[in-house]
Design a protein around this motif. Structure first.
Motif, mmCIF file in Angstrom:
data_model
loop_
_atom_site.group_PDB
_atom_site.id
_atom_site.type_symbol
_atom_site.label_atom_id
_atom_site.label_comp_id
_atom_site.label_asym_id
_atom_site.label_seq_id
_atom_site.Cartn_x
_atom_site.Cartn_y
_atom_site.Cartn_z
ATOM 1 N N ARG B 89 -1.399 -10.080 -8.296
ATOM 2 C CA ARG B 89 -1.816 -8.682 -8.421
ATOM 3 C C ARG B 89 -1.588 -7.950 -7.100
ATOM 4 N N ILE B 90 -1.990 -8.611 -6.046
ATOM 5 C CA ILE B 90 -1.865 -7.980 -4.725
ATOM 6 C C ILE B 90 -0.405 -7.722 -4.409
ATOM 7 N N ILE B 91 0.403 -8.730 -4.728
ATOM 8 C CA ILE B 91 1.832 -8.548 -4.445
ATOM 9 C C ILE B 91 2.379 -7.380 -5.251
ATOM 10 N N ALA B 92 1.989 -7.363 -6.557
ATOM 11 C CA ALA B 92 2.483 -6.288 -7.413
ATOM 12 C C ALA B 92 2.024 -4.935 -6.877
ATOM 13 N N GLU B 93 0.734 -4.928 -6.517
ATOM 14 C CA GLU B 93 0.193 -3.674 -5.994
ATOM 15 C C GLU B 93 0.923 -3.252 -4.723
ATOM 16 N N ALA B 94 1.112 -4.256 -3.869
ATOM 17 C CA ALA B 94 1.774 -3.960 -2.603
ATOM 18 C C ALA B 94 3.179 -3.419 -2.842
ATOM 19 N N ARG B 95 3.814 -4.097 -3.827
ATOM 20 C CA ARG B 95 5.180 -3.672 -4.124
ATOM 21 C C ARG B 95 5.185 -2.221 -4.607
ATOM 22 N N GLU B 96 4.228 -1.963 -5.519
ATOM 23 C CA GLU B 96 4.139 -0.604 -6.078
ATOM 24 C C GLU B 96 3.897 0.420 -4.962
ATOM 25 N N LYS B 97 2.923 0.029 -4.129
ATOM 26 C CA LYS B 97 2.543 0.922 -3.041
ATOM 27 C C LYS B 97 3.741 1.172 -2.120
ATOM 28 N N ALA B 98 4.427 0.068 -1.852
ATOM 29 C CA ALA B 98 5.586 0.169 -0.964
ATOM 30 C C ALA B 98 6.648 1.081 -1.566
ATOM 31 N N ALA B 99 6.812 0.860 -2.879
ATOM 32 C CA ALA B 99 7.824 1.686 -3.549
ATOM 33 C C ALA B 99 7.426 3.150 -3.473
ATOM 34 N N ALA B 100 6.107 3.368 -3.739
ATOM 35 C CA ALA B 100 5.627 4.748 -3.728
ATOM 36 C C ALA B 100 5.789 5.341 -2.342
ATOM 37 N N GLU B 101 5.449 4.520 -1.352
ATOM 38 C CA GLU B 101 5.533 4.977 0.024
ATOM 39 C C GLU B 101 6.982 5.296 0.377
ATOM 40 N N ALA B 102 7.826 4.383 -0.035
ATOM 41 C CA ALA B 102 9.248 4.584 0.243
ATOM 42 C C ALA B 102 9.735 5.883 -0.393
#
Lengths: 364, 164
Positions: B89-102
């Motif tokens: 979950r954390i990885i997915a969230e992080a990925r999502e967040k990263a994508a959003a941030e990017a």
């Protein structure tokens, strides 16, 4: 009546001894007479199995024909009503032939010269050995008991272990099954009885020792003690069953009651005394007879004597080993039968059920 | 028969000896021995019972221990599963967040670039305008050296203005 029964019972056993006894010439008595006295088997055997006032170990024949006896002369204690007690060494009587109004007859029996009735409380060979066995037993068992007091419940060792097995056996296989809740009261008697008989049986097997348990006075005394315990421990039920047996027609009672009385009160302890006496006597008679055979054959020829000795020694050893077994067996039988007889007279059973005795019913 | 006649003397002594043995042994031998035997029997019974109890307790303990172990194992599995899920979950969230941030950064950068471009364009326009004005001024200065030409030009410009 008793004596007749005894003679009938023991006739086969005694024929050997009694037969030879017809011409009683004691070896001791004949000693001064000399060197060519004939060996008398019956006399020798009787000399060995009867009580005596001296403890004779061996006789050494010197070159000049005279004999030297290794003998302990024992104290003679006599009581004549009216005259009182007199005590002296048998040596005096033996040497002089008569002493203080007492004399020896041809059987080496003490008699009064005036023929008065007297009582003989002498410390004879049997009494001496009884005293020895007393010291031995007390030393043995008190030392074993000390071991228990010192070591508490530790595992038994050595002599203690050997004795313990027998004590536990008498307690668990003899006293408790037969006497139930009364076992503890009679256990000291049964234990003493067993070891007293066994140790005296074994001592009697030693060469030179007296055969105490092969003497009818000793076995009679032991049987008398059992008889006293039978009577003192008897309950109402025992007498009731004997004198008014339930479910027996009145016509049969005059026959049944005396038979029951005889078998229960008289014959049972009587059988005890005969059994032990006859068993221990028989073994000695057989061994002594085998020994006699050697000398009887040797009197014929040297070769016959040597041949007979091989045969006699082999059989004597066999009988001797058998006697070791008989010694413990007879002690056990006397003990278990005493326990059984005591339990029978002291049994209480209700009459609600159809005559099921509390203990094993046996016929002896 | 001497052999078969009980003698009073020997019977007396037998009785004396036997009774002495009986009473001494009863007091000093049989009683302590039998007591010790009873005590030992009781002690052995007690020890056996205690051993049985201990064995039972050990068995109970062992089964408890086993149960505890089993539970721990299950808990471990549960915890591990939970951790795994949490990780994903954390990885997915992080990925999502990263994508959003990017995406946000990209957007910002784009906007920035746009702004800079506009600024540059404005600046460029201004400069070009200034330059044009300068050039025009120079040209005008040069060309309007005489009066006719000035008038001519004003006319032209006015014409143009009016046309606009």
């Amino acid at each position: 009546m008793c004596k007749c029964a005894l003679v009938v019972l023991l006739f086969p056993l005694l024929s050997l001894g009694a037969g030879g006894n017809a011409a009683p010439v004691s070896s001791d008595q004949a000693a001064p007479a000399g060197k060519d006295k004939k060996f008398n088997a019956g006399d020798m055997i009787m000399h060995h199995i009867t009580d005596s006032h001296e403890w004779h170990f061996l006789t050494i024949k010197k070159k000049d024909g005279s004999e030297w006896h290794a003998t302990i002369y024992l104290p003679v204690i006599l009581y004549t009503p009216g005259e009182g007690w007199s005590a002296f060494s048998y040596h005096k009587l033996h040497k002089a032939g008569s002493y203080k109004g007492y004399a020896l007859d041809s059987h080496h029996k003490i008699i009064r010269t005036d023929g008065k009735h007297f009582y003989d409380f002498s410390l004879t060979k049997n009494v001496a050995q009884l005293l020895l066995s007393m010291v031995l037993m007390i030393a043995l068992f008190v030392s074993v008991a000390r071991r228990y007091q010192r070591q508490g419940i530790a595992a038994p060792r050595g002599l203690q272990a050997a004795v313990e097995v027998i004590i536990v056996f008498i307690r668990d296989q003899v006293a408790r099954p037969l006497l139930g809740h009364r076992a503890d009261r009679y256990l000291p008697y049964l234990l003493t009885l067993f070891f007293f008989i066994w140790i005296n049986n074994l001592l009697g097997l030693l060469p030179g020792a007296a055969n105490v348990t092969g003497n009818i006075s000793v076995t009679a005394t032991l049987a008398l003690l059992t008889f006293i315990l039978m009577m003192t421990g008897s309950k109402r039920d025992f007498w009731l069953h004997m004198f008014s047996p339930p479910g027996v027609p009145a016509a049969v009672l005059p026959i049944l009651v005396p038979i029951e009385f005889l078998s229960n009160v008289v014959l049972k302890p009587f059988a005890l005394l005969i059994r032990l006496f006859a068993n221990m006597l028989a073994g000695h008679l057989i061994i002594l007879s085998f020994m006699s055979i050697i000398f009887l054959f040797a009197a014929m020829s040297l070769a016959a004597g040597i041949g007979a000795s091989i045969f006699s020694v082999a059989f004597s050893v066999f009988v001797y080993l058998l006697e070791l077994l008989v010694a413990v067996l007879q002690a056990y039988i006397f003990t278990i039968l005493s326990a059984l007889f005591i339990s029978e007279t002291g049994a209480t059973h209700s009459h609600d059920h159809e005559h099921v005795p509390a203990t094993v019913e046996t016929k002896h | 028969m001497q052999l078969l006649q009980p003698g009073l003397g020997l019977m007396f002594w037998t009785l004396v000896v036997f009774l002495i043995v009986l009473f001494i042994l009863r007091r000093y031998a049989w009683r302590p021995i039998l007591q010790a035997l009873d005590q030992r029997q009781a002690a052995i019974d007690e020890a056996l019972k205690a051993a049985e109890r201990t064995r039972q307790e050990m068995a109970n303990l062992k089964s408890e221990h086993e149960a505890l172990l089993q539970q721990a194992r299950q808990e471990r599995i549960a915890i591990l599963g939970e951790a795994n899920r949490a990780k994903e979950r954390i990885i997915a969230e992080a990925r999502e967040k990263a994508a959003a941030e990017a995406a946000r950064l990209m957007e910002e950068a784009r906007r920035d670039i746009e702004n800079r471009k506009m600024e540059a364009l404005v600046d460029l326009k201004n400069q070009i305008g200034n330059m044009v004005v300068d050039v025009a001024e120079k040209v005008l200065r040069h060309q309007l050296a005489n009066r006719e030409e000035q008038e001519e030009l004003i006319r032209k410009l006015t014409a143009e203005l009016t046309r606009n």
